[in-house]
Structures are given as C-alpha cells and as structure tokens.
Design a protein around this motif. Sequence first.
Motif, PDB file in Angstrom:
ATOM      1  N   ALA A  97       1.000  -1.146   0.031  1.00 31.15           N
ATOM      2  CA  ALA A  97       0.081   0.102  -0.035  1.00 31.15           C
ATOM      3  C   ALA A  97       0.774   1.162  -0.064  1.00 31.15           C
ATOM      4  O   ALA A  97       0.547   2.279  -0.623  1.00 31.15           O
ATOM      5  N   ASP A  98       2.000   1.069   0.855  1.00 31.92           N
ATOM      6  CA  ASP A  98       2.953   2.397   0.590  1.00 31.92           C
ATOM      7  C   ASP A  98       3.557   2.797  -0.448  1.00 31.92           C
ATOM      8  O   ASP A  98       3.693   3.807  -1.124  1.00 31.92           O
ATOM      9  N   ALA A  99       3.966   1.668  -1.244  1.00 30.55           N
ATOM     10  CA  ALA A  99       4.179   1.607  -2.735  1.00 30.55           C
ATOM     11  C   ALA A  99       3.333   2.384  -3.681  1.00 30.55           C
ATOM     12  O   ALA A  99       3.659   3.346  -4.524  1.00 30.55           O
ATOM     13  N   VAL A 100       2.202   2.162  -3.433  1.00 34.08           N
ATOM     14  CA  VAL A 100       1.103   2.409  -4.287  1.00 34.08           C
ATOM     15  C   VAL A 100       0.770   3.925  -4.133  1.00 34.08           C
ATOM     16  O   VAL A 100       0.710   4.863  -4.939  1.00 34.08           O
ATOM     17  N   VAL A 101       0.815   4.311  -2.664  1.00 36.78           N
ATOM     18  CA  VAL A 101       0.446   5.616  -2.327  1.00 36.78           C
ATOM     19  C   VAL A 101       1.621   6.530  -2.380  1.00 36.78           C
ATOM     20  O   VAL A 101       1.481   7.879  -3.076  1.00 36.78           O
ATOM     21  N   PHE A 102       2.840   6.175  -2.434  1.00 38.28           N
ATOM     22  CA  PHE A 102       4.021   7.010  -2.365  1.00 38.28           C
ATOM     23  C   PHE A 102       4.812   6.866  -3.738  1.00 38.28           C
ATOM     24  O   PHE A 102       5.994   7.659  -3.822  1.00 38.28           O
ATOM     25  N   GLY A 103       4.771   5.800  -4.209  1.00 37.30           N
ATOM     26  CA  GLY A 103       5.722   5.504  -5.280  1.00 37.30           C
ATOM     27  C   GLY A 103       5.332   6.015  -6.633  1.00 37.30           C
ATOM     28  O   GLY A 103       4.337   6.530  -7.045  1.00 37.30           O
ATOM     29  N   PRO A 104       6.083   5.589  -7.869  1.00 38.99           N
ATOM     30  CA  PRO A 104       5.645   6.142  -9.013  1.00 38.99           C
ATOM     31  C   PRO A 104       4.631   5.256  -9.767  1.00 38.99           C
ATOM     32  O   PRO A 104       4.815   4.058 -10.162  1.00 38.99           O
ATOM     33  N   ARG A 105       3.458   5.917  -9.614  1.00 36.27           N
ATOM     34  CA  ARG A 105       2.228   5.127  -9.789  1.00 36.27           C
ATOM     35  C   ARG A 105       2.097   4.701 -11.360  1.00 36.27           C
ATOM     36  O   ARG A 105       1.587   3.418 -11.365  1.00 36.27           O
ATOM     37  N   GLU A 106       2.361   5.315 -12.295  1.00 34.45           N
ATOM     38  CA  GLU A 106       2.208   4.638 -13.414  1.00 34.45           C
ATOM     39  C   GLU A 106       2.876   3.494 -13.848  1.00 34.45           C
ATOM     40  O   GLU A 106       2.633   2.543 -14.388  1.00 34.45           O
ATOM     41  N   ARG A 107       4.201   3.400 -13.340  1.00 33.29           N
ATOM     42  CA  ARG A 107       5.134   2.498 -13.629  1.00 33.29           C
ATOM     43  C   ARG A 107       4.822   1.214 -12.815  1.00 33.29           C
ATOM     44  O   ARG A 107       4.800   0.022 -13.325  1.00 33.29           O
TER      45      ARG A 107
ATOM     46  N   PHE B 186      -7.096   3.736 -11.535  1.00 35.17           N
ATOM     47  CA  PHE B 186      -6.428   3.340 -12.483  1.00 35.17           C
ATOM     48  C   PHE B 186      -7.521   2.447 -13.370  1.00 35.17           C
ATOM     49  O   PHE B 186      -7.030   2.179 -14.397  1.00 35.17           O
ATOM     50  N   GLY B 187      -8.469   1.955 -12.832  1.00 38.36           N
ATOM     51  CA  GLY B 187      -9.270   1.084 -13.590  1.00 38.36           C
ATOM     52  C   GLY B 187      -9.256  -0.478 -13.360  1.00 38.36           C
ATOM     53  O   GLY B 187     -10.060  -1.320 -14.048  1.00 38.36           O
ATOM     54  N   TYR B 188      -8.785  -0.831 -12.169  1.00 38.27           N
ATOM     55  CA  TYR B 188      -8.748  -2.243 -11.848  1.00 38.27           C
ATOM     56  C   TYR B 188     -10.148  -2.758 -11.490  1.00 38.27           C
ATOM     57  O   TYR B 188     -11.001  -1.961 -11.302  1.00 38.27           O
TER      58      TYR B 188
END
Length: 330
Positions: free
Chosen positions: A41-51, A84-86
Amino acid sequence: MNELEIKFSVAPMMDWTDRHCRFFHRVMTRRARLYTEMLTADAVVFGPRERLLGFDAFEHPLALQLGGADPARLAQAARIGADFGYDEINLNCGCPSDRVQSGRFGACLMREPALVGDCVAAMLGAVAIPITVKCRIGVDAQEPREALFGLVEAVKAAGASAVIVHARKAWLEGLSPKDNRDIPPLDYPLVYALKAAHPDLPIAINGGVVDLTAAPEHLKHVDGVMFGRAAYQSPELLLGVDPLLFGEPAPVADAFEAIEAFTPYIARALERGVRLHDITRHMLGLFAGRPGARAYRQKLAMLAPARGAGLEVLREAVAQVSREFEAMTV
C-alpha cells in the motif's frame, strides 16, 4: 455467481505477473482472471504510480493485489487502484516472505482476523469495486480449521466479495518462502468444508493444482480454481481454459499463433524502450517437451538480454521449434 467471476484465475506472483506477462496470458485466454504482483500500500500511495500500476486495457478482467495492514493506508491505495481502472482489489494474507513478516502483513495477518476485517471494511468504504482476500489455511502452530474459518468469518462480515485460499499452512519460522510453496501438506478438504459452511460466499482454491483437467473436480466443491507456477511455467495450458471451463473457443489455436498475436504488443513495447528480455522471459515455458524447445529457450536466454535485441531474436528462437515441428509432420 455475482459479477465477480472467479472460476479460473492466474495467481499473483512476485517478479512474474507483471504487465508483459499478463498481456501474454490474456492472448491465450479471454476468461481467466489475472492478478498483478503484490504491491505494498505504501508503494502505491507514495511510489511511481504509472510504472507500478499501469496496464493495458486488453488485460481485463484484472485485479490489483495489495499488501499492508493499515486500514487507512490500504483504503488510500485501493482508491488509487480503482481510479486506475482495476476490476478488483485483493488483500494479501498469504505471502510468507521475510519482507512481509517484518511489515506485519501477508501471512502474518492470519493471526489477526479482526484487523483483516477492518482492512476490508476500510477499502470497501473507499471504492465501489469488489474487495477480496487471498489467504493460507493458517500459520505455524495455528489449528487450520480455527484459523481459516475465523479469518473468513471476519472478512465476510466486513463485506469481502470472495476469498481465495492457498490450501497450505505457511510456516513463518523454519521454512523459506520457496519451501512454503511445496513442503506444507495440502488440505483441499478443509477448503471444501469452508465453502460448505459459507455457500453464499464465492471461494476459490489455490495450491498444488498443476493440471487443468483437475479443475472441474475442484469446481464440484468450490467456485474457482487459481493456478500459479503451472500457468507461468507451462503457459500453453491457458489455451485450454476457455474451451474446458467456459465452453468457448480458445482465442488462438496454438503457441505459434499466440506468439504471432503477441508480436504487435512486443513491437510497441520495444519502441517505448522496454528490453526484449523483460518480455520474453515470460515466454520461456512455451513448447516445453517438444523437439526444439531447448534451443528455443537457449536462444532467448542468450540473445534477448542484449542491448538493442529485437523481434528477429524471437523469430529465430521460434524457428528452432518450427523446423522440428515441420520435419515431424512431413
């Protein structure tokens, strides 16, 4: 069944089920439900979302698997995934790796059913798409029936749309993540009993299912079957999913047609700067057991990682099998 079709799915697998893998799998089955690798969850919130989250619309139906144990953060990540459309958000309660243990999520959550229920409820409060849970039948010294039934009762009460059960315990102490995929014994009857106790909750079974012809037997007891390594390592089995389980023709006739159908995607990815190896590494299991398969794998393994490698490498590799196939049919 409700709008969440779980009859057949390909498991979320770290380092394997990236967007290139999923597109390739979709070429061979239109009906299988596909899953991302687990993302925290942290990666999704704070990371490079498109990648991290980007995907091709062709991949639908597609679920995002999240790892985490903070209801509020998971709700944020679920909302981002929905935007994102999931089609589904899946909470990982089964991964036994050291990384998830240190973060108090994954299989560790089998010990905290109330917290998992809170996480599901928080995500449901943030999105309008289904929230599901993937779990084990217990961890370490837990009594499996008590652990599994307790977790499922908690997430069902919170509103989960489905549960996917890897029918093995996870031993967080004493076994590596790799060993946890094979050594703990399978207990399919326990998952069948879970479904009997919750006839209104869609339940899928996972773990040790390597032959597509075994799926109908499982489907006599549960709503869905999830394949993991078998689907990745022998991807041609996916060609049988739509005909066997859904009564529909396969999108392509064989592995050769699958590669042809996949080629335009590869060409587009190469134009964006993606390395050929990042795509073809997911195709090494094609042609397993056929004459020429070893040469095919060797050609891709040796040449695809090179800078500037293009579609000619893949065509040369496929030609290794085609020549053998044509020689046998003359």
